[in-house]
Motif scaffolding. Structure first.
Motif, mmCIF file in Angstrom:
data_model
loop_
_atom_site.group_PDB
_atom_site.id
_atom_site.type_symbol
_atom_site.label_atom_id
_atom_site.label_comp_id
_atom_site.label_asym_id
_atom_site.label_seq_id
_atom_site.Cartn_x
_atom_site.Cartn_y
_atom_site.Cartn_z
ATOM 1 N N ILE A 163 3.428 -3.035 5.595
ATOM 2 C CA ILE A 163 3.454 -3.281 4.149
ATOM 3 C C ILE A 163 3.118 -1.983 3.427
ATOM 4 O O ILE A 163 2.121 -1.323 3.746
ATOM 5 N N GLU A 164 3.933 -1.636 2.455
ATOM 6 C CA GLU A 164 3.648 -0.432 1.692
ATOM 7 C C GLU A 164 2.608 -0.741 0.627
ATOM 8 O O GLU A 164 2.791 -1.666 -0.172
ATOM 9 N N VAL A 165 1.527 -0.024 0.667
ATOM 10 C CA VAL A 165 0.454 -0.243 -0.313
ATOM 11 C C VAL A 165 0.248 1.050 -1.092
ATOM 12 O O VAL A 165 -0.108 2.083 -0.521
ATOM 13 N N ARG A 166 0.542 0.963 -2.404
ATOM 14 C CA ARG A 166 0.444 2.163 -3.228
ATOM 15 C C ARG A 166 -0.969 2.340 -3.774
ATOM 16 O O ARG A 166 -1.536 1.387 -4.339
ATOM 17 N N SER A 167 -1.512 3.520 -3.618
ATOM 18 C CA SER A 167 -2.861 3.787 -4.129
ATOM 19 C C SER A 167 -2.934 3.470 -5.615
ATOM 20 O O SER A 167 -3.903 2.864 -6.090
ATOM 21 N N ILE A 170 -3.442 0.940 9.845
ATOM 22 C CA ILE A 170 -3.231 1.622 8.565
ATOM 23 C C ILE A 170 -2.764 3.056 8.815
ATOM 24 O O ILE A 170 -3.366 3.804 9.578
ATOM 25 N N GLU A 171 -1.674 3.373 8.140
ATOM 26 C CA GLU A 171 -1.142 4.731 8.277
ATOM 27 C C GLU A 171 -1.062 5.321 6.882
ATOM 28 O O GLU A 171 -0.456 4.728 5.983
ATOM 29 N N GLU A 172 -1.679 6.467 6.678
ATOM 30 C CA GLU A 172 -1.628 7.074 5.355
ATOM 31 C C GLU A 172 -0.334 7.885 5.246
ATOM 32 O O GLU A 172 0.077 8.532 6.218
ATOM 33 N N LYS A 173 0.292 7.766 4.080
ATOM 34 C CA LYS A 173 1.588 8.436 3.942
ATOM 35 C C LYS A 173 1.720 8.920 2.507
ATOM 36 O O LYS A 173 1.930 8.114 1.596
ATOM 37 N N GLY A 174 1.502 10.202 2.350
ATOM 38 C CA GLY A 174 1.658 10.811 1.032
ATOM 39 C C GLY A 174 0.770 10.190 -0.030
ATOM 40 O O GLY A 174 1.213 9.933 -1.140
ATOM 41 N N GLY A 175 -0.457 9.920 0.345
ATOM 42 C CA GLY A 175 -1.386 9.357 -0.640
ATOM 43 C C GLY A 175 -1.323 7.851 -0.724
ATOM 44 O O GLY A 175 -2.200 7.219 -1.281
ATOM 45 N N ASP A 176 -0.248 7.247 -0.189
ATOM 46 C CA ASP A 176 -0.150 5.789 -0.137
ATOM 47 C C ASP A 176 -0.382 5.336 1.313
ATOM 48 O O ASP A 176 -0.700 6.156 2.173
ATOM 49 N N TYR A 177 -0.218 4.037 1.553
ATOM 50 C CA TYR A 177 -0.550 3.512 2.880
ATOM 51 C C TYR A 177 0.547 2.598 3.401
ATOM 52 O O TYR A 177 1.203 1.905 2.631
ATOM 53 N N LEU A 178 0.695 2.611 4.737
ATOM 54 C CA LEU A 178 1.519 1.608 5.412
ATOM 55 C C LEU A 178 0.546 0.737 6.202
ATOM 56 O O LEU A 178 -0.154 1.221 7.097
ATOM 57 N N VAL A 179 0.474 -0.529 5.842
ATOM 58 C CA VAL A 179 -0.545 -1.400 6.421
ATOM 59 C C VAL A 179 0.144 -2.502 7.223
ATOM 60 O O VAL A 179 1.034 -3.185 6.716
ATOM 61 N N GLU A 207 -1.549 -8.932 -1.378
ATOM 62 C CA GLU A 207 -2.467 -9.586 -0.438
ATOM 63 C C GLU A 207 -3.355 -8.555 0.263
ATOM 64 O O GLU A 207 -4.524 -8.828 0.557
ATOM 65 N N VAL A 208 -2.792 -7.364 0.501
ATOM 66 C CA VAL A 208 -3.625 -6.290 1.054
ATOM 67 C C VAL A 208 -4.661 -5.874 0.007
ATOM 68 O O VAL A 208 -5.832 -5.656 0.324
ATOM 69 N N ILE A 209 -4.211 -5.825 -1.251
ATOM 70 C CA ILE A 209 -5.147 -5.419 -2.316
ATOM 71 C C ILE A 209 -6.306 -6.408 -2.404
ATOM 72 O O ILE A 209 -7.464 -6.026 -2.597
ATOM 73 N N GLU A 210 -6.002 -7.690 -2.215
ATOM 74 C CA GLU A 210 -7.096 -8.666 -2.235
ATOM 75 C C GLU A 210 -8.086 -8.394 -1.102
ATOM 76 O O GLU A 210 -9.301 -8.474 -1.286
#
Lengths: 804, 356
Positions: free
Chosen positions: A415-419, A448-457, A471-474
């Protein structure tokens, strides 16, 4: 869900936080327990109760029955001699029949207080001395059921302390409310895993199964019905056992003990969150099970003895001959149940689509501990572990290897999670730390993989609820701590406030209260009887499944609801009744295509008065028309017969109300039949009643425009007396008079009604006019000419102006 | 000569007698009688006046001035007496009219003004609180579609959350297509369908759940829901709004806190609790010893809800929270049994006249 502290401690390194043994002894007030409770609450696993479950087994020893004799004259109890390894065997009277000489049983000696609260002493029964009591599983707290004494393993040493030998100690029971989006937390291991990340202590993960697994795809499996299914044949059922301290945990968790195999299966479900199901292997064709959708017309008799008709959306478990053996994820079949004659079991562990299980369980009203877990989502990755654990706990032997019959699990999607999104949703940057390497989410098992300031979870297999960024943000917010998130006051750039309509409702209610009427909250759902009593209903809309028979359909008039309050007050001799309600009525929608019925707001006012209900309700009509600027436009007319959608009232004391010729309501006196006959002796007065639709009143409302400046000259009063027929409608007469007088009229009032003896068919109505002119007093000649004009007009209406 | 003197003496006597009588007169009747004597044709005043023209001219001035003085004296005395008697009589009448306000202070419990319902009063306090913060007040129907009550709020069929809110469905339209709303949240959907953000609204209203009535629950009860949709709305705004509202309603000593929870239509979701109003946070029976009492649910509007109403979740975000009005009312007036409310017993309603 009830779990115990000692159980939790098997998965969580609590020793580094506090002294576990001390906490178990002290119970809920222990600081360590309180810290855990706070942590669970903050993580959203709400603690609904914490109880201290004391073992209370001091003085309970293992005794061996050395003699068993009947007691003369007693057919329910027998005399035993029990050996505790200290001196001579002692006499204990016992009422159980499931044991024989040589059996070893728990023996509660005099002075002991058992977990059930019973304190034992030495006493005589039928002349036989009884030193304490031989105990059942209930009495030593390891089960909620008993069929007699708890007969112990023959290898148990005689005379040992029962509690210590069987490792039954004080414990703390924690009752948790787990939310629907936390399938992982429906088990001891899951709670421990979440706590470990929050408390920053070690999670003690169970060792992965080392049993061999054969992949043997079974074509009977429907991948839509089940994406993973593992089975194993376990033997040794006759010798199966389940440790007492684990039985006690089951009891503390609120589960019944059934048999070692079933208890082990239940224990594993509570511990790992994975339901397993044991089938009597001999009763399954091909000693095999698979999962598919039910076919039309199929049925099953489930464990509870119910015959259940199946639908193609239900998932069933079938044997090698495609015969139905169970209702997948919900309940096993009666035919394949494990029984006394079972020698080996086939244990199935599987993963089913959650929504399907929910649907079947709800439709068949067959929710179980297993279905509750399946419908929220189980972990498909630990099926082998669950089976291995069932085998180990029930002391069963695996035949061959585990067999995986289907595995079409999809690879989890990152899941792409944007900072920026995390910060925008939570209002601050600090929670991003939860996603950092070694942070709470990673500790739980998120990749969790950090990618350019954002995350792949990537969510772990036990978190099927986490599939989107929000849902990740929660999860980030939860593990950052809701209480640590800051507060930012709103700055609202738009205007708020009440609308004119909302303000009008407040004014209207305040006015009615000011007039001495009380606001009621009456029922919108009424009985058929109340509907018929109020009258006027057509095609009432019913509830599909009423809770109580007297609340089964929507009221079409406010009166239908208020009648119940009327009855309450009258029957309690509370008078005078004065109630109003501004509430909805629900009628069939005249537009057949509309999705909803026609619900609209109505005002009902019910006032108890003297001999004439009109006298008490009329002031409300007047006040209403003054408030809404409807004076002169709100007219009353004769009500003839039943009006659809409006209450029936006293047939000769009812009027309809119109605004600009639009029907807006009815007013009059209650029909005597509307007072229940058994209560009429409690009623002194008549009831005035008004019911009006709110919206047309608002639509017709004329706000106060301009305040007129009144004349400064002395006003003249003109009293007129008319002789009218008894059933004459007064309003046209008043209108005629006001029309004739015109601008000079500043007030009109009916001040007298007189019934002359000499003219029984007529009534004398006294009308008082207040005459004012802006330029001076109203001259006598003017008044005289008005009288003449009124006289003439009255005659044309069949009314006589009485002149001296 | 002597005749005149005698007459004058008689006049003086008459005046003195009249003056005494006037001074002692106690009633208007007495005064009228005295007045008649004074003005009678047989009174010394009248006889002497009449005799004037027969008097020798030299005596006339003397007699005339005496007559004048006597008249003036009597008129003055009469006036004073009238004033005094009027006053006396007024006092006597007022004394006779004695009454006591207490005679009218016991009209009977149900007479006099009526009252707005406890729930209405509580609702008004809450509405005023939120409108003062800039919110509008929105309403919606009690009979709802399954779409507005469940589907659009991300509660699809067979979702466990539907089981938690057991519903009263109607025999109207398709089976299970219409129901009595189980919460005020469908009005969120109606608001977002009919308005473009920004939306700052509270929604009070009656809701229904299939619960067997007990002291704390009635199948019909009231909720208030808040919805905010705007650019840049965060969880921190939700927290602040709940804190502001709870402090304003319950008082400055009351804290609010959020803890994770699950609602299908919000994400992240939170229950909110306040300091127990009974024990002030020390722990008591009402709060089960925790020091906190649960008030309602809240959270950030779920992107799937935005999708149902066509609001772009990348442009707008929002929060919602809701709680029971009845619960708040119950706390204010320590109402032990909610089931009495739909009875509308006037002895209960009459107590609602007081200031909440």
């Amino acid at each position: 869900m009830r779990i115990t502290l000692s159980w939790l401690a098997e998965f969580l390194d609590l020793e580094c936080l506090f002294d576990l043994q001390e906490a178990l002894r002290v119970g809920p007030s222990h600081a360590g327990v309180r810290r855990l409770v706070d942590a669970m609450n903050e993580l959203g696993m709400v603690v609904e109760g914490v109880e201290h479950a004391r073992a209370s087994l001091d003085g309970v020893v293992v005794g061996q029955v050395v003699s068993l004799e009947p007691i003369e004259g007693a057919d329910k109890i027998r005399a035993t001699l029990v050996d505790d390894g200290r001196g001579e065997p002692k006499s204990v009277v016992c009422g159980a029949w499931n044991f024989q000489v040589g059996d070893k049983v728990p023996w509660a000696q005099p002075g002991v207080t058992l977990p059930t609260g019973m304190t034992l002493s030495e006493r005589k029964m039928r002349g036989v001395t009884s030193l304490g009591m031989l105990c059942s599983p209930i009495e030593v707290g390891v089960s909620t059921e008993a069929g007699g004494l708890l007969v112990l393993d023959p290898r148990t040493p005689v005379g040992v302390a029962f509690g210590e030998h069987f490792r039954i100690f004080d414990d703390v029971v924690i009752d948790l409310a787990i939310e629907a989006n936390r399938p992982d937390a429906n088990c001891v291991m899951g709670v421990a895993r979440d706590l470990a990340a929050w408390l920053k202590v070690d999670f003690i993960a169970p060792k992965q199964s080392r049993l061999p697994v054969n992949v043997e795809a079974d074509p009977l499996n429907d991948p839509q019905a089940c994406d993973r299914l593992v089975v194993a044949k376990l033997t040794g059922v006759a010798l199966a056992s389940f440790e007492l301290w684990r039985s006690r945990r089951l009891r503390l968790a609120g589960m019944r003990s059934i048999s070692p195999v079933v208890d082990a299966s239940n224990y594993v479900m509570l511990e790992l969150g994975t339901p397993t199901h044991p089938y009597d292997a001999a009763r399954l064709a091909g000693e095999s099970v698979a999962a598919r959708f039910a076919r039309p017309g199929e049925q099953i008799v489930t464990l509870d003895g119910s015959t259940r008709m199946l639908e193609p959306s239900d998932i069933v478990i079938v044997d090698g001959d495609d015969r139905i053996a169970g209702l997948a994820g919900v309940m096993g079949g009666l035919d394949t149940e494990v029984s006394d004659r079972t020698s080996s079991v086939l244990v199935e562990a599987a993963h089913f689509p959650a929504a399907r299980i929910a649907r079947t369980a709800k439709r068949l009203n067959a929710r179980s501990e297993a279905s509750a877990r399946f419908e929220r989502g189980t972990d498909p990755a630990i099926l082998e572990l669950a089976i291995e654990r069932v085998a180990a706990l029930a002391n069963l032997t695996l035949v061959g290897s585990l067999s995986e019959r289907i595995n079409v699990l999809s690879t989890p999607v990152a899941i792409e999670v944007r900072s920026a999104r995390v910060i925008a949703m939570l209002g601050q940057e600090a929670p991003l730390a939860v996603l950092a390497p070694g942070g709470p989410l990673e500790r739980i098992g998120f990749a969790i993989e950090e990618k350019g300031g954002d995350y792949l979870v990537t969510a772990p297999s036990f978190r099927p609820d986490v599939t989107t960024e929000i849902e990740v943000i929660e999860e980030v917010a939860r593990h950052f701590g809701y209480q640590r998130i800051g507060s930012t006051p709103l700055s609202i750039a738009v205007g708020g406030g009440l609308t004119e309509r909302q303000q009008l409702i407040r004014r209207l209610k305040a006015m009615l209260a000011g007039m001495g009427v009380f606001e009621a909250w009456s029922v919108t759902i009424v009985s058929e009887e109340e509907r018929d009593l109020a009258g006027g209903a057509r095609d009432p809309i019913r509830l599909a499944d009423p809770l109580v028979a007297n609340e089964c359909e929507f009221r079409q008039t406010v009166l239908a609801g208020l009648l119940r309050s009327l009855r309450v007050n009258v029957s309690r001799r509370v008078a005078p009744v004065a109630l109003f309600e501004l509430g909805p009525v629900v009628h069939p929608n005249p537009d057949p295509g509309a999705p909803l019925p026609d619900e609209h707001l109505r005002l009902g006012v019910l006032i108890e008065g003297g001999e004439n209900g009109l006298v008490v309700i009329a002031p409300v009509v007047t006040a209403l028309s003054r408030l809404l600027g409807l004076e002169g436009r709100l007219s009353v007319g004769e009500a003839s017969g039943t009006l659809e959608g409006w209450p029936d009232l006293h047939p000769s004391r009812a009027s309809v109300l119109r605004v600009d010729d639009r029907l807006v309501g009815v007013v009059g006196e209650l029909h005597p039949r509307q007072i229940p006959s058994e209560l009429t002796h409690l009623v002194d007065g008549r009831f005035g009643y008004l019911e009006v639709d709110f919206e047309p009143l608002v639509a017709g409302m004329v706000p106060l425009g301009e305040l007129r400046i009144p004349s400064i000259y002395t006003a003249s009063t003109l009293d007129l007396s008319f002789s009218v027929p008894r059933d004459y409608a007064i309003e046209p007469l008043v209108r005629m008079v006001t029309d004739r007088v015109g601008d000079l009229l500043s007030d009109v009032m009916i001040f007298d009604r007189f019934e002359p003896v000499e003219e029984p068919l007529r009534i004398y109505v006294g009308v008082r006019l207040r005459l004012e002119a802006p330029t001076g007093v109203v001259e006598d000649e003017v008044i005289q000419s008005l009288i003449e004009a009124i006289d003439q007009a009255a005659q044309e209406m069949g009314v006589q102006l009485r002149r001296a | 000569m002597a005749e005149i003197d005698a007459s004058l003496e008689e006049l003086t006597d008459f005046c003195a007698r009249s003056a005494t009588m006037l001074q002692t007169a106690r009633t208007t009747e007495e005064l009228v009688a005295i007045k008649e004597q004074i003005h009678a044709r047989t009174s010394p005043l009248a006889t002497l006046s009449k005799a004037m023209r027969n008097l020798p001219p030299k005596d006339r001035p003397r007699v005339g001035s005496m007559l004048h003085e006597a008249r003036a004296e009597l008129e003055a005395a009469l006036k004073a007496a009238e004033t005094r008697v009027n006053e006396l009589e007024l006092s006597a009448r007022l004394a006779a009219e004695h009454d006591d306000i207490a005679n009218y202070l016991y009209p009977g419990r149900l007479r006099g003004t009526g009252a707005l319902h406890l729930i209405t009063q509580t609702r008004m306090i809450l509405e005023d609180l939120f409108t003062s913060m800039g919110f509008m007040v929105a309403e919606g129907p009690e009979v709802e579609t399954e779409f507005h009550n469940f589907e659009a709020l991300n509660i699809p069929k067979y979702h466990p959350a539907r089981a938690n809110q057991d519903s009263f469905y109607l025999n109207y339209g398709e089976p299970e297509s219409t129901l009595l709303r189980t919460h005020t949240s469908p009005v969120q959907i109606r608001l977002m369908q009919s308005r473009t953000p920004p939306i700052y609204a509270v929604v009070p209203g009656r809701v229904y759940r299939r619960d067997t009535p007990d002291a704390r629950h009635t199948p019909a009860f009231h909720q208030l829901e808040a919805l905010v949709v705007d650019r840049g709305i965060s969880f921190a705004h939700l927290k602040a709004t709940i804190e502001t509202f709870t402090r304003a309603y319950f008082g400055p000593g009351i804290q609010a806190r959020l803890r994770p929870a699950y609602f299908p239509f919000t994400e992240p979701s939170a229950e909110f609790e306040i300091t127990c109003t009974i024990c002030g946070g020390d722990g008591c029976r009402t709060c089960s010893g925790t020091g906190w009492i649960e008030l309602g649910g809240s959270g950030m509007v779920h992107p799937k809800v935005f999708a149902h109403v066509g609001i772009d979740p990348e442009e707008y975000s929002g929060f919602a929270f809701g709680f029971g009005i009845d619960r708040l009312a119950q706390m204010k007036v320590a109402l032990k049994d909610m089931r009495i409310l739909p009875d509308n017993d006037l002895r209960v309603l009459a107590q609602m006249r007081g200031v909440l």
